[in-house]
Enzyme design. Sequence first.
Site, PDB file in Angstrom:
ATOM      1  N   ALA A 194       0.717  -1.270   0.049  1.00 26.93           N
ATOM      2  CA  ALA A 194       0.228   0.028  -0.097  1.00 26.93           C
ATOM      3  C   ALA A 194       0.950   1.256   0.079  1.00 26.93           C
ATOM      4  O   ALA A 194       1.302   1.640   1.107  1.00 26.93           O
ATOM      5  CB  ALA A 194      -0.965   0.019   1.381  1.00 26.93           C
ATOM      6  N   PHE A 223      -6.266   2.381  -4.835  1.00 25.75           N
ATOM      7  CA  PHE A 223      -5.542   1.505  -5.827  1.00 25.75           C
ATOM      8  C   PHE A 223      -4.940   0.435  -5.547  1.00 25.75           C
ATOM      9  O   PHE A 223      -3.962  -0.075  -6.062  1.00 25.75           O
ATOM     10  CB  PHE A 223      -5.027   2.259  -7.023  1.00 25.75           C
ATOM     11  CG  PHE A 223      -5.469   3.257  -7.564  1.00 25.75           C
ATOM     12  CD1 PHE A 223      -6.838   3.572  -7.563  1.00 25.75           C
ATOM     13  CD2 PHE A 223      -4.684   4.854  -8.015  1.00 25.75           C
ATOM     14  CE1 PHE A 223      -7.478   4.985  -7.814  1.00 25.75           C
ATOM     15  CE2 PHE A 223      -5.425   5.704  -8.194  1.00 25.75           C
ATOM     16  CZ  PHE A 223      -6.813   6.086  -8.187  1.00 25.75           C
ATOM     17  N   ILE A 224      -5.135  -0.258  -4.218  1.00 20.18           N
ATOM     18  CA  ILE A 224      -4.264  -1.200  -3.837  1.00 20.18           C
ATOM     19  C   ILE A 224      -4.809  -2.518  -4.089  1.00 20.18           C
ATOM     20  O   ILE A 224      -5.946  -3.112  -3.549  1.00 20.18           O
ATOM     21  CB  ILE A 224      -4.386  -1.321  -2.186  1.00 20.18           C
ATOM     22  CG1 ILE A 224      -4.037   0.384  -1.663  1.00 20.18           C
ATOM     23  CG2 ILE A 224      -3.403  -2.272  -1.569  1.00 20.18           C
ATOM     24  CD1 ILE A 224      -2.663   0.763  -2.258  1.00 20.18           C
ATOM     25  N   THR A 225      -4.087  -3.448  -4.677  1.00 23.40           N
ATOM     26  CA  THR A 225      -4.204  -4.481  -5.388  1.00 23.40           C
ATOM     27  C   THR A 225      -4.181  -5.714  -4.108  1.00 23.40           C
ATOM     28  O   THR A 225      -3.373  -5.717  -3.381  1.00 23.40           O
ATOM     29  CB  THR A 225      -3.165  -5.154  -6.374  1.00 23.40           C
ATOM     30  OG1 THR A 225      -3.200  -4.208  -7.457  1.00 23.40           O
ATOM     31  CG2 THR A 225      -3.597  -6.617  -6.834  1.00 23.40           C
ATOM     32  N   GLU A 278       9.229  -6.065 -10.218  1.00 23.67           N
ATOM     33  CA  GLU A 278       7.991  -5.734 -10.336  1.00 23.67           C
ATOM     34  C   GLU A 278       7.907  -5.578 -12.039  1.00 23.67           C
ATOM     35  O   GLU A 278       6.877  -6.013 -12.659  1.00 23.67           O
ATOM     36  CB  GLU A 278       7.191  -4.646  -9.451  1.00 23.67           C
ATOM     37  CG  GLU A 278       5.861  -4.659 -10.009  1.00 23.67           C
ATOM     38  CD  GLU A 278       5.319  -3.338  -9.167  1.00 23.67           C
ATOM     39  OE1 GLU A 278       5.971  -2.588  -8.577  1.00 23.67           O
ATOM     40  OE2 GLU A 278       4.031  -3.020  -9.198  1.00 23.67           O
ATOM     41  N   ARG A 279       8.752  -4.627 -12.499  1.00 17.27           N
ATOM     42  CA  ARG A 279       8.585  -4.134 -13.897  1.00 17.27           C
ATOM     43  C   ARG A 279       9.006  -5.354 -14.576  1.00 17.27           C
ATOM     44  O   ARG A 279       8.431  -5.415 -15.938  1.00 17.27           O
ATOM     45  CB  ARG A 279       9.451  -2.916 -13.992  1.00 17.27           C
ATOM     46  CG  ARG A 279       8.623  -1.748 -13.374  1.00 17.27           C
ATOM     47  CD  ARG A 279       9.733  -0.453 -13.240  1.00 17.27           C
ATOM     48  NE  ARG A 279       9.129   0.644 -12.438  1.00 17.27           N
ATOM     49  CZ  ARG A 279       9.621   1.566 -11.851  1.00 17.27           C
ATOM     50  NH1 ARG A 279      11.049   1.592 -11.967  1.00 17.27           N
ATOM     51  NH2 ARG A 279       9.083   2.505 -11.088  1.00 17.27           N
ATOM     52  N   GLY A 292       3.088   0.228 -11.609  1.00 15.22           N
ATOM     53  CA  GLY A 292       4.171  -0.118 -11.680  1.00 15.22           C
ATOM     54  C   GLY A 292       5.199   0.860 -12.370  1.00 15.22           C
ATOM     55  O   GLY A 292       6.336   0.685 -12.491  1.00 15.22           O
TER      56      GLY A 292
END
Lengths: 389, 249
Positions: free
Chosen positions: A133, A165-167, A249-250, A370
């Site tokens: 978050a 916008f927290i997955t 992540e990317r 991301g």
Amino acid sequence: MSHDPTAPASSPFLTEAHHLFRATMHRFVAREIEPYAAAWDEAESFPRALYERAAETGLLQIGFPADYGGVDADPFFGVIAAQELARAGCGGVAASLLSHTIALPPIVAAGPTAMKQRVLPEVLAGRRIAALAITEPECGSDVAALNTTALRVGEEYVINGSKTFITSGMRADYLTVAVRTGGPGKGGVSLLLVETGRPGLTRTPLRKMGWWASDTATLYFDAVRVPAVNLIGRENEGFGLIMRNFNRERLGMAAGCIASARLCLEETLRYARARRSFGQRLVDHQVVRHKLADMAMRIEASQAWLEQLAWQVMQGEDPVASICMLKNQATLTMEYCAREAVQTFGGAGYMRGTKVERIYREVRVNAIGGGAEEIMRELAARQWGWVAP
Amino acid sequence: MKLLVPVKRVVDYNVKVRVRADGSGVETSGVKMSMNPFDEIAVEEAVRLKEKGVASEIVAVSMGVAACAETLRTALAMGADRGILVETEVELQPLAVAKLLRAIVEKESPRMVILGKQAIDDDMNATGQMLAALLGWPQGTFASKLVIEGDQALVTREVDGGLETVSLTLPAIVTTDLRLNEPRYASLPNIMKARKKPIDILKPADLGVDPSPRLAVLNVAEPPRRQAGKKVASVAELVDKLKNEAKVI
């Protein structure tokens, strides 16, 4: 026989173990995700039991330390996992299923041993869900400007503010939360572990353009108290931990986007061979097969760069700028291929339920989340020293 | 008890099989290959017997080109302890495989050989039976359930009239049917562990077997294309077509 661009080519980087893992992931996705993808997307959720099933394959454990239930594995295993997951054409499932891959690395890097022992094995076994978050209603890409505060009171932190916008925000058991513990700017940011059962935390689900199957939330912290031992790393040193997270992540996002683009090509070719217009198959029209060739060209170039960068990361290099540019290359390729796929499907591609229609709706979240495309270009330019310091 | 599990490398079940242009066989170059699904069930059953403490060691065997090592590695990642690869470029037919397996059984002395009832490439359904005959061992084919009690193997078989259970005295041959179990995933941790498990490589000559084919394949052809179905408007039209077009009544 020449290589078929609807399937990944043989690669100098891959070993027998990689091929075996690809076979496992392929089967897992074909059996346990793909048949349900359309229904889960419409339902805006997927069964929680999928986490434990995923853990049985080793998917959740990739690259985490073996001492805490992980599997030491080179970056190509992550690339393979992301690319096979993408074959379901339902990015929302992968986004939520793998939310721990952005939530846990700060704990691995800097969390106290007791926290690692408590959190990591449970999450890596699929019994608990972890989310990261950072983004707030008033601050996104500009992480150093975040406003959520954590005030040290005795042996506790008291958190006030909100995240959006927290997955996996709704279902998460553990949150890795970026908070302001010091002065303004990046030097005042810390990371805290927040168990979601704590009083004062409320959550609201968000509805999105794409990734419907993923759970996305706004979180409200109203004097949420966590013990001081929930601090991840040292106070006011959270910014660096957040930034360190982004390479992996990317790279994973780029891998997924390239595989989604390849799936668009595969689906479009299949459709173009079956559908007839003006007395011949679509693929017999030069304009259609040239679209396919343009898709293949972009996909193969992106895949080659992806593997090159994964190899560099494996050698211990830190090609930040290149990974930023790869992410853009991947999202732009996905955007192009999704456009051409839906265009070729025509009306059928505009109807809900096809993979290409879902992928079309998932383009923007990849180009924004991301690291937005504009931020990526600027970050790369600065890394390469094109801007006066 | 030691278990021997033969595993065959076949064209993956998702691949649309194509006949070679020269009619000599099925196209396998550039085609995805995997473990025969019935053999996966055999490996799974062996691993479950080991987990229950019934079996102590699982030896997987594969035969054919060097790439069969990958099939063995899959078996090792599912839980087999070690592998034996009988490497040959010769096209292997069931009798040759059974003879090679007999030689390995004599070398390894397993109490049971568990293998797929057939391979999905040629669907011969012969190797298990031939091996039992060569060894003079009892066989339980098409197993949908397997229970070991002392020196007896109780094999439940799916037969036309229902289920039949046979009791075999070990050592014995068991061939697996689809519903015996659901094979586990070769998980990433186990794939990593399997990298260190040993695979012995032998040649057919090391086992004193001449694997040359005894059957010659003359020609392989695609089955004739089925014509599209037709809808009829009435029973009278149906009878007319059956009589005059299909000529079956």
